[in-house]
Design an enzyme around this catalytic site. Structure first.
Site, PDB file in Angstrom:
ATOM      1  N   CYS A  95       0.919  -1.261   0.030  1.00  0.00           N
ATOM      2  CA  CYS A  95      -0.034   0.032   0.050  1.00  0.00           C
ATOM      3  C   CYS A  95       0.955   1.276  -0.268  1.00  0.00           C
ATOM      4  O   CYS A  95       0.535   2.199  -0.440  1.00  0.00           O
ATOM      5  CB  CYS A  95      -1.072   0.063   1.253  1.00  0.00           C
ATOM      6  SG  CYS A  95      -1.597  -1.699   1.591  1.00  0.00           S
ATOM      7  N   HIS A 347      -8.660   2.691  -3.148  1.00  0.00           N
ATOM      8  CA  HIS A 347      -7.372   2.510  -2.836  1.00  0.00           C
ATOM      9  C   HIS A 347      -6.644   1.509  -4.004  1.00  0.00           C
ATOM     10  O   HIS A 347      -6.416   0.605  -3.653  1.00  0.00           O
ATOM     11  CB  HIS A 347      -7.033   1.873  -1.688  1.00  0.00           C
ATOM     12  CG  HIS A 347      -5.995   1.576  -0.936  1.00  0.00           C
ATOM     13  ND1 HIS A 347      -4.796   2.073  -1.369  1.00  0.00           N
ATOM     14  CD2 HIS A 347      -5.800   0.682  -0.139  1.00  0.00           C
ATOM     15  CE1 HIS A 347      -3.664   1.456  -0.729  1.00  0.00           C
ATOM     16  NE2 HIS A 347      -4.210   0.610   0.124  1.00  0.00           N
ATOM     17  N   CYS A 377      -1.206   2.941   6.290  1.00  0.00           N
ATOM     18  CA  CYS A 377      -0.810   1.575   6.731  1.00  0.00           C
ATOM     19  C   CYS A 377      -0.557   0.744   5.640  1.00  0.00           C
ATOM     20  O   CYS A 377      -0.758   0.885   4.450  1.00  0.00           O
ATOM     21  CB  CYS A 377      -2.086   0.957   7.606  1.00  0.00           C
ATOM     22  SG  CYS A 377      -3.546   0.427   6.658  1.00  0.00           S
TER      23      CYS A 377
END
Length: 391
Positions: A95, A347, A377
């Site tokens: 991520c 995302h 995160c």
């Protein structure tokens, strides 16, 4: 403020409109083509920058296979006005990939290993699913909780540990859509979205200059009716309080302060500090807490000094504990994700780090903020944070 010649500054930021991965606007556009069009679009609006000066194109991408394989940074760069003499590397920190791309460029600039970088990232989750070709080591369960690779269950765990209710999560998800829609209606995303051609739901080619992921019709009542997505018995995390599966790309032009000055450019911001941290993979969503604390310490700042924060909304059940322990819950409405977040915008893994950083800089500009933090995160237990000062 006075800048050191080797300070790393953000000169410009742009992103694609965010598209739904199922039948969305980017369904007929390849990931490297989308990336190239974005890079060219950002360079086109910065004519003082000679593309030949680009030292490296550093591009975040998580699932580096199919059209995202073979070093997509180089593949995309070859499709742009950047000459073949500039380099390209692809970065994966899951991520946090494109924020790591930013950090790599900043570190190179600070150590006199280049003056001009194009950084960003992409993920076409409609073309390359998040599990395509992935084969996790079965022995991982001897070293970390078995569910550590299941992001939704780690969010359930973190939310339970911090007493986060289903109602609080639904409220957070509702807020994301409402703020993103408000920002869209008020033109707050205008400076950051580079319009792209895509196909509408009827298959017609059109130019998109807005995110199709936002659902302004979202209600608390509708969210309350959704079933748990990951833990059917007693779970609280739903599709409505999770980041969307989305297609998109983001891009920044990063330069040394000296080169920006030489070219007569007015940078958006300077990078004040950067940090990474690891946490137990079972609560991977908690990573932004230690990474932000570390970054603030390196900058000689406290959270009270920070005017605006962008926290990637992987899950509401994950974001709320982070905000609680960063002492931001009671300041959320004035500081945090003022234009919504990944629950509304999506995302796309490789894209998100640069996306939230650029959105932060625009929020700071529009609200006269001075210092900001972008943080997120990272799957399997990491956090990444960047402290910016607006110029």
């Amino acid at each position: 403020m006075s800048l050191n010649p080797r300070d790393a500054v953000i000169v410009d930021f742009g992103r694609t409109p965010m598209g739904r991965s199922k039948g969305g606007m980017h369904r007929n556009t390849r990931a490297e083509t989308m990336s190239a069009q974005l890079i060219d679009g950002l360079l086109a609006r910065n004519p003082k920058i000679d593309p030949a000066e680009v030292e490296d194109v550093i591009w975040g991408c998580v699932n580096q296979t199919l059209e995202q394989g073979w070093n997509i940074a180089r593949m995309a760069s070859l499709l742009t006005r950047i000459p073949h003499t500039s380099a390209g590397q692809t970065v994966s920190r899951l991520c946090g990939s494109s924020m790591s791309a930013l950090h790599t460029a900043v570190q190179a600039i600070q150590t006199n290993n280049g003056d001009v970088f194009v950084i960003g990232g992409v993920e076409h989750m409609g073309h390359v699913s998040m599990m395509h070709g992935v084969d996790p080591n079965p022995q991982l369960s001897l070293h970390a909780a078995k569910a550590s690779g299941m992001m939704g269950l780690t969010a359930e765990m973190l939310g339970k540990m911090h007493g986060i209710t289903r109602e609080a999560q639904d409220q957070f998800g509702y807020r994301s859509h409402q703020l993103a829609w408000k920002a869209t209606q008020e033109g707050k995303f205008k400076d950051e979205i580079i319009p792209m051609e895509g196909h509408d739901e009827n298959g017609f080619l059109k130019v998109f200059d807005y995110d199709e992921t936002i659902r302004p019709e979202t209600t608390l009542e509708g969210l309350a009716e959704l079933k748990p997505a990951f833990n059917p018995k007693g779970g609280t995390v739903t599709a409505g309080t999770s980041s969307q599966i989305t297609d998109g790309a983001s891009c920044m032009i990063v330069m040394s302060a000296q080169r920006a000055k030489d070219l007569g450019l007015q940078p958006m911001a300077v990078v004040r500090a950067m940090a990474l941290a690891g946490v137990d993979p079972a609560i991977m969503g908690y990573g932004p807490v230690p990474s932000t604390q570390k970054a603030l310490k390196r900058a000689g700042l406290t959270m009270d000094d920070i005017s605006h924060v962008e926290l990637n909304e992987a899950f509401a059940a994950q974001a709320l504990p982070v905000l609680k322990d960063l002492k931001l819950l009671d300041k959320m409405e004035e500081k945090v994700n003022l234009h919504g977040g990944a629950i509304a915008l999506g995302h796309p893994f490789g894209c998100s780090g640069a996306r939230i950083s650029g959105t932060l800089l625009n929020v700071m500009k529009q609200n006269n903020g001075t210092l900001g933090v972008a943080t997120m995160c990272i799957g399997l237990g990491q956090g990444i944070s960047t402290v910016f000062e607006r110029l």
